[in-house]
Every structure is written in structure tokens, then in C-alpha cells.
Scaffold this motif. Structure first.
Motif, PDB file in Angstrom:
ATOM      1  N   LYS A  11       0.826  -1.223   0.000  1.00  0.00           N
ATOM      2  CA  LYS A  11       0.000   0.000   0.000  1.00  0.00           C
ATOM      3  C   LYS A  11       0.855   1.266   0.000  1.00  0.00           C
ATOM      4  CE  LYS A  11      -4.001  -2.167   0.630  1.00  0.00           C
ATOM      5  NZ  LYS A  11      -4.084  -3.050  -0.505  1.00  0.00           N
ATOM      6  N   ARG A  12       2.019   1.188   0.640  1.00  0.00           N
ATOM      7  CA  ARG A  12       2.917   2.345   0.756  1.00  0.00           C
ATOM      8  C   ARG A  12       4.235   1.977   0.069  1.00  0.00           C
ATOM      9  NH1 ARG A  12       1.582   6.189   4.794  1.00  0.00           N
ATOM     10  NH2 ARG A  12       3.754   6.385   5.427  1.00  0.00           N
ATOM     11  N   LYS A  37      -2.623   3.372  -4.323  1.00  0.00           N
ATOM     12  CA  LYS A  37      -1.547   3.180  -3.346  1.00  0.00           C
ATOM     13  C   LYS A  37      -0.913   4.538  -3.023  1.00  0.00           C
ATOM     14  CE  LYS A  37      -0.532  -1.307  -5.504  1.00  0.00           C
ATOM     15  NZ  LYS A  37      -0.769  -2.266  -4.449  1.00  0.00           N
ATOM     16  N   GLU A  38      -0.132   4.594  -1.962  1.00  0.00           N
ATOM     17  CA  GLU A  38       0.588   5.816  -1.614  1.00  0.00           C
ATOM     18  C   GLU A  38       2.003   5.722  -2.181  1.00  0.00           C
ATOM     19  OE1 GLU A  38      -0.559   7.495   2.500  1.00  0.00           O
ATOM     20  OE2 GLU A  38      -0.787   5.327   2.672  1.00  0.00           O
ATOM     21  N   CYS A  39       2.476   6.834  -2.737  1.00  0.00           N
ATOM     22  CA  CYS A  39       3.771   6.875  -3.426  1.00  0.00           C
ATOM     23  C   CYS A  39       4.714   7.849  -2.729  1.00  0.00           C
ATOM     24  CB  CYS A  39       3.551   7.315  -4.871  1.00  0.00           C
ATOM     25  SG  CYS A  39       5.048   7.298  -5.878  1.00  0.00           S
ATOM     26  N   LYS A  55       6.102  11.984   0.360  1.00  0.00           N
ATOM     27  CA  LYS A  55       4.892  11.565  -0.343  1.00  0.00           C
ATOM     28  C   LYS A  55       4.590  12.463  -1.539  1.00  0.00           C
ATOM     29  CE  LYS A  55       0.196  10.108   0.662  1.00  0.00           C
ATOM     30  NZ  LYS A  55      -0.785   9.955   1.747  1.00  0.00           N
ATOM     31  N   SER A  57       1.587  13.588  -4.198  1.00  0.00           N
ATOM     32  CA  SER A  57       0.130  13.631  -4.160  1.00  0.00           C
ATOM     33  C   SER A  57      -0.497  13.048  -5.424  1.00  0.00           C
ATOM     34  CB  SER A  57      -0.356  15.063  -3.946  1.00  0.00           C
ATOM     35  OG  SER A  57       0.130  15.895  -4.973  1.00  0.00           O
TER      36      SER A  57
END
Length: 162
Positions: A11-12, A37-39, A55, A57
Motif C-alpha cells: 500500500k505504501r 496506493k501511496e507513493c 509523499k 500527491s
């Protein structure tokens, strides 16, 4: 890459913004956002071996980043609005660049130790060390690469026909 089980369950995700001589990551970054997912991307501190994973956006957010003296896009030093991965939920997966790799998981970087130092910090996070995957060209796979006691082996190397 996007079919890899570790990628699918993560997810991250931290990923590098590729330089011209590296495996290109733009499509992977787009997919990270497409999958919800978070990038996170690196911000290197000059004159040190300190790196943060900050992070993004959106994939379009890349166009707002500053170009460093190394010709790498990254958030500017005065950008304090972005989440650092280890200040939050940690990371599940880090895609790593490099100049050379061997099949024992050793990686030859560009000599500053940014990723090794960051992985040491990850090990102190409650979530622990994320899974690491190097993205490489077949020509970068060597019999062996030089390592020191500070080098953290990577979990897996993906390259064409691996």
C-alpha cells in the motif's frame, strides 16, 4: 513489476524518479496512483548520506519538483508539507536504483550510501524493513559487486528475462 505479488499487496511504496541511464519508472508511478496506493520519492540531502522518502500527491505532482545539481527531480529543501514515510505508517516496498547488482542481493549504488542509511532507519520503525526490489537492466547483473559492512542486501532484483 505491476504483476509482482509484493507490489500488488503493498500500500505504501517508495520509488526513485529515474535518471536517463536507469530503468524508467514513470509508468510504475502512474500505476501506483491508479491502484490507489501511496507513493513516496527520495529527497537527498547534499553533503551527507541522509535521504527522506516524501509523499507525492499524484503522478502530475512530479512536474512541480525542483531539479537538483545531479539532474534529479525532488521536493525542495524548504518543502515541509509532504509526509515523510517513516513519520507515518512506514513503507511496504522500496524500488531501488543502482549501477550494478549480483545475484546474492548486493547492490552497487552511486557511492553516498543514501539507501543503505535509509534502510537502517527503516529497521528502527515499528513496521520494520520494507521489502526491497532493485530495477535493473540485464547488463547490470554482475558476478559480484564490492560491499562493505554498512551495505544492506536487497531482497530481489527484477530485470529483463530474470
Amino acid at each position: 513489476v505491476i504483476c509482482h505479488p509484493k507490489y500488488k499487496e503493498s500500500k505504501r511504496i517508495a520509488i526513485f524518479l529515474s535518471m536517463p541511464d536507469e530503468v524508467q519508472t514513470e509508468e510504475i508511478i502512474k500505476d501506483i496512483f491508479k491502484q490507489g496506493k501511496e507513493c513516496f520519492i527520495p529527497r537527498y540531502k547534499p553533503q551527507s548520506n541522509h535521504m527522506d522518502m516524501l509523499k507525492l500527491s499524484s503522478a502530475e505532482d512530479i512536474s512541480s519538483l525542483a531539479l537538483t545539481s545531479w539532474n534529479i527531480l525532488q521536493p525542495s529543501d524548504d518543502d515541509s508539507t509532504r509526509e515523510e514515510a517513516l513519520d507515518g505508517g512506514g513503507l511496504d516496498l522500496i524500488f531501488m536504483p543502482g549501477l550494478g547488482f549480483d545475484k546474492k542481493g548486493n547492490r552497487l549504488g552511486r557511492g553516498k550510501g543514501y539507501y543503505d542509511t535509509y534502510l537502517q532507519r527503516c529497521m528502527k520503525h515499528p513496521r520494520g524493513k520494507p521489502y526491497t526490489i532493485a530495477l535493473a537492466f540485464r547488463e547490470q547483473i554482475c558476478e559480484s559487486v564490492p560491499v562493505t559492512e554498512n551495505d544492506v542486501p536487497i531482497d530481489e532484483i527484477l530485470y529483463e528475462d530474470c
